[in-house]
Design an enzyme around this catalytic site. Structure first.
Site, PDB file in Angstrom:
ATOM      1  N   ASN A 209       9.626 -97.949  -0.121  1.00 30.46           N
ATOM      2  CA  ASN A 209      10.537 -97.977   1.032  1.00 30.46           C
ATOM      3  C   ASN A 209       9.875 -97.301   2.227  1.00 30.46           C
ATOM      4  O   ASN A 209       8.729 -96.858   2.141  1.00 30.46           O
ATOM      5  CB  ASN A 209      11.866 -97.309   0.673  1.00 30.46           C
ATOM      6  CG  ASN A 209      11.669 -95.870   0.242  1.00 30.46           C
ATOM      7  OD1 ASN A 209      11.264 -95.033   1.027  1.00 30.46           O
ATOM      8  ND2 ASN A 209      11.928 -95.581  -1.029  1.00 30.46           N
ATOM      9  N   ASP A 277      15.629 -96.501  -6.512  1.00 34.91           N
ATOM     10  CA  ASP A 277      16.681 -96.483  -7.536  1.00 34.91           C
ATOM     11  C   ASP A 277      16.259 -97.274  -8.773  1.00 34.91           C
ATOM     12  O   ASP A 277      16.681 -96.977  -9.882  1.00 34.91           O
ATOM     13  CB  ASP A 277      17.974 -97.074  -6.959  1.00 34.91           C
ATOM     14  CG  ASP A 277      18.611 -96.129  -5.952  1.00 34.91           C
ATOM     15  OD1 ASP A 277      18.649 -94.917  -6.241  1.00 34.91           O
ATOM     16  OD2 ASP A 277      19.045 -96.577  -4.878  1.00 34.91           O
ATOM     17  N   LYS A 287      -3.534-107.866 -12.997  1.00 35.91           N
ATOM     18  CA  LYS A 287      -2.875-108.411 -11.811  1.00 35.91           C
ATOM     19  C   LYS A 287      -2.171-109.735 -12.168  1.00 35.91           C
ATOM     20  O   LYS A 287      -2.756-110.580 -12.856  1.00 35.91           O
ATOM     21  CB  LYS A 287      -3.937-108.649 -10.738  1.00 35.91           C
ATOM     22  CG  LYS A 287      -3.356-109.085  -9.426  1.00 35.91           C
ATOM     23  CD  LYS A 287      -4.446-109.318  -8.399  1.00 35.91           C
ATOM     24  CE  LYS A 287      -3.836-110.003  -7.189  1.00 35.91           C
ATOM     25  NZ  LYS A 287      -4.801-110.708  -6.381  1.00 35.91           N
ATOM     26  N   PRO A 305      15.315 -92.598 -13.265  1.00 38.35           N
ATOM     27  CA  PRO A 305      16.079 -91.367 -13.451  1.00 38.35           C
ATOM     28  C   PRO A 305      16.546 -90.840 -12.101  1.00 38.35           C
ATOM     29  O   PRO A 305      15.854 -91.022 -11.093  1.00 38.35           O
ATOM     30  CB  PRO A 305      15.066 -90.403 -14.086  1.00 38.35           C
ATOM     31  CG  PRO A 305      13.725 -90.954 -13.745  1.00 38.35           C
ATOM     32  CD  PRO A 305      13.890 -92.446 -13.630  1.00 38.35           C
ATOM     33  N   LYS A 343      26.756 -86.832  -7.957  1.00 32.94           N
ATOM     34  CA  LYS A 343      25.464 -86.217  -8.306  1.00 32.94           C
ATOM     35  C   LYS A 343      25.633 -84.796  -8.809  1.00 32.94           C
ATOM     36  O   LYS A 343      24.716 -84.236  -9.400  1.00 32.94           O
ATOM     37  CB  LYS A 343      24.553 -86.219  -7.076  1.00 32.94           C
ATOM     38  CG  LYS A 343      24.382 -87.582  -6.442  1.00 32.94           C
ATOM     39  CD  LYS A 343      22.980 -88.066  -6.566  1.00 32.94           C
ATOM     40  CE  LYS A 343      22.830 -89.430  -5.908  1.00 32.94           C
ATOM     41  NZ  LYS A 343      21.519 -89.999  -6.090  1.00 32.94           N
TER      42      LYS A 343
HETATM   43  N1  CTP Z   1      17.912 -89.227  -5.451  1.00 32.45           N
HETATM   44  C1  CTP Z   1      17.169 -88.747  -6.509  1.00 32.45           C
HETATM   45  N2  CTP Z   1      16.769 -89.591  -7.494  1.00 32.45           N
HETATM   46  C2  CTP Z   1      17.091 -90.884  -7.459  1.00 32.45           C
HETATM   47  C3  CTP Z   1      17.863 -91.388  -6.381  1.00 32.45           C
HETATM   48  C4  CTP Z   1      18.253 -90.535  -5.383  1.00 32.45           C
HETATM   49  O1  CTP Z   1      16.857 -87.535  -6.545  1.00 32.45           O
HETATM   50  N3  CTP Z   1      16.696 -91.684  -8.428  1.00 32.45           N
HETATM   51  C5  CTP Z   1      18.395 -88.278  -4.439  1.00 32.45           C
HETATM   52  C6  CTP Z   1      17.781 -88.426  -3.072  1.00 32.45           C
HETATM   53  O2  CTP Z   1      16.654 -87.590  -2.945  1.00 32.45           O
HETATM   54  C7  CTP Z   1      18.926 -87.967  -2.179  1.00 32.45           C
HETATM   55  C8  CTP Z   1      20.156 -88.377  -2.918  1.00 32.45           C
HETATM   56  O3  CTP Z   1      19.754 -88.540  -4.261  1.00 32.45           O
HETATM   57  O4  CTP Z   1      18.956 -86.565  -2.078  1.00 32.45           O
HETATM   58  C9  CTP Z   1      20.856 -89.617  -2.432  1.00 32.45           C
HETATM   59  O5  CTP Z   1      20.029 -90.710  -2.407  1.00 32.45           O
HETATM   60  P1  CTP Z   1      20.555 -92.130  -1.888  1.00 32.45           P
HETATM   61  O6  CTP Z   1      19.427 -93.087  -2.014  1.00 32.45           O
HETATM   62  O7  CTP Z   1      21.186 -91.987  -0.562  1.00 32.45           O
HETATM   63  O8  CTP Z   1      21.701 -92.458  -2.886  1.00 32.45           O
HETATM   64  P2  CTP Z   1      21.654 -93.248  -4.236  1.00 32.45           P
HETATM   65  O9  CTP Z   1      21.731 -92.320  -5.381  1.00 32.45           O
HETATM   66  O10 CTP Z   1      20.490 -94.141  -4.214  1.00 32.45           O
HETATM   67  O11 CTP Z   1      22.999 -94.058  -4.234  1.00 32.45           O
HETATM   68  P3  CTP Z   1      23.297 -95.449  -3.451  1.00 32.45           P
HETATM   69  O12 CTP Z   1      22.019 -96.197  -3.375  1.00 32.45           O
HETATM   70  O13 CTP Z   1      24.315 -96.097  -4.270  1.00 32.45           O
HETATM   71  O14 CTP Z   1      23.804 -95.050  -2.105  1.00 32.45           O
END
Ligand code: CTP
Length: 404
Positions: A209, A277, A287, A305, A343
């Protein structure tokens, strides 16, 4: 406290005018400021103004019989608690890195045995030049402190890193070095995640990303500036490792989690990383090839995770304060409150990353802090470094390191 004294070496950059404000603010704090101007600096700020603000004679010439009679240049170099060089031009940095001493400023900088802090300011291309990078690396290795430069529009019309940091930031940096109590988080262990993760599709391709790591890196630095022992676990970013921070480089979410768990126990954990995610279920060692006539491959994703939730629900080593970010598009507060509960973290810093806000990968951020069930706290739009400092202030107060 005994009177503290700063020797301010003003270099010949357009930003030299910012030093006038700095002198004023230092004096307000009861800090004596003795100023040395380079030849070029004298073209940009008037020695008379500097002297009036500092309330002291200004020094500019190495071979001044009167100056030598009043105060030898060696004494000038040693009679300070801190030497600050601002703006530190490419030329001044080069002289310092190479030990040149052909004018009063460079001679003092070679003759001093006091801590030295430099605030570089120059054109972005000069800042990026390998010669400047080399000189800076040498100065850091020599124990010289570096603050900035900031990014933005330059007086020369170009944009990029090279702006002198603002007087308020210079003031803070000076105070942190002069006042021992200015390191309120000293010896506190902190963990910060930053940047994106990269989830491999095959040995050459990955899912990722646009996260730049700027916000997480700024938080790690602000914590370290406040005296904390910081471990920064960072995905692949172009942002340099912050000074004074232990940085662990990782690629995938699973590596990031492993590095975070290895850093425990910590008192404070801040998850600023944009963790992917999902990841491809499997990544072949070879490859993936385009086969003639074959349909495009289908990626099956599995969930990664959740690092924030794992830390917040750690059975034996839950940090005292766990902070997460919520990157949302629309309906910010409601979504952020839900996320905080989901969370299990203590605080959420919510930000709107809708298209056009420029938050992702940008230099500024607008935060809504949700620190509990009470009302959310809306911060104005701030530079990411300023967001980091505010957050650290809040942490200092929350942990009772300093009364509010
Ligand atoms: N985060 C994390 N580990 C993941 C996903 C997210 O530690 N696998 C943490 C990010 O560092 C941030 C928070 O969770 O502090 C929120 O991340 P965000 O991407 O906004 O939320 P998501 O958990 O991905 O939920 P959604 O995509 O449904 O909004």
């Amino acid at each position: 406290m005994a009177e503290r004294r700063v020797l301010l070496v003003i270099g010949g950059g357009i930003a030299a005018y910012k030093c006038l404000e700095l002198i004023r603010r230092l004096k307000e704090r009861g800090i004596a400021v003795r100023c040395v101007l380079t030849r070029a600096a004298k073209e940009l700020v008037s020695p008379l103004t500097v002297a009036a603000l500092a309330g002291e004679k200004v020094y500019d010439a190495l071979f001044s019989l009167t100056d030598e009679a009043e105060m030898g240049h060696i004494r000038l170099a040693r009679e300070a608690d801190l030497v600050l060089v601002a703006p530190a031009t490419a030329d001044l940095l080069a002289k310092m890195a190479n030990g040149l001493a052909d004018d009063l400023a460079s001679t003092l900088l070679l003759a001093t045995d006091r801590p030295v802090l430099v605030a570089p300011a120059m054109n972005p291309v000069m800042w990026a030049h390998p010669a400047t990078r080399r000189n800076l690396a040498r100065l850091v290795a020599d124990g010289i402190g570096v603050i900035g430069p900031a990014e933005g529009d330059m007086a020369c019309g170009e944009t990029g890193p090279g702006r002198l940091v603002e007087p308020s930031e210079l003031l803070e940096a000076v105070l942190a070095r002069l006042e021992p109590g200015a390191r309120p988080l000293s010896a506190l262990r902190a963990l910060v995640t930053s940047g994106p993760t990269r989830e491999p599709i095959d040995p050459v391709r990955f899912l990722a990303n646009r996260s730049s790591g700027r916000q997480g890196h700024a938080i790690a630095k602000a914590l370290a500036d406040a005296g904390a022992e910081v471990t920064l676990v960072s995905g692949p970013v172009a942002t340099p490792d912050p000074p004074g921070v232990r940085t662990v480089h990782v690629e995938t979410a699973r590596e990031m989690l492993e590095a975070c768990l290895a850093a425990l126990p910590v008192e404070v954990a801040i998850c600023a990383a944009a963790v992917a995610d999902w990841r491809p279920e499997s990544a072949p060692g070879e490859k993936i090839k385009k086969e003639p006539g074959a349909p495009p491959p289908v990626l099956r994703l599995v969930e990664n995770p959740d690092i924030l939730a794992t830390l917040a629900r750690h059975p034996t080593a839950r940090p005292r304060l766990v902070v997460g970010f919520a990157a949302e598009t629309g309906d910010l507060e409601a979504k952020a409150r839900t996320k905080r509960a989901k969370k299990g973290c203590d605080w959420i810093l919510a930000n709107d990353v809708s298209e056009g806000t420029g938050v992702f990968g940008g230099a500024r951020n607008r935060i809504l802090l949700i620190a509990g069930e009470g009302p959310a706290e809306a911060w104005p739009e701030l530079a990411k470094e300023e967001v980091a400092r505010r957050l650290v202030e809040r942490i200092v107060t929350a942990l009772g390191r300093r009364s509010p």
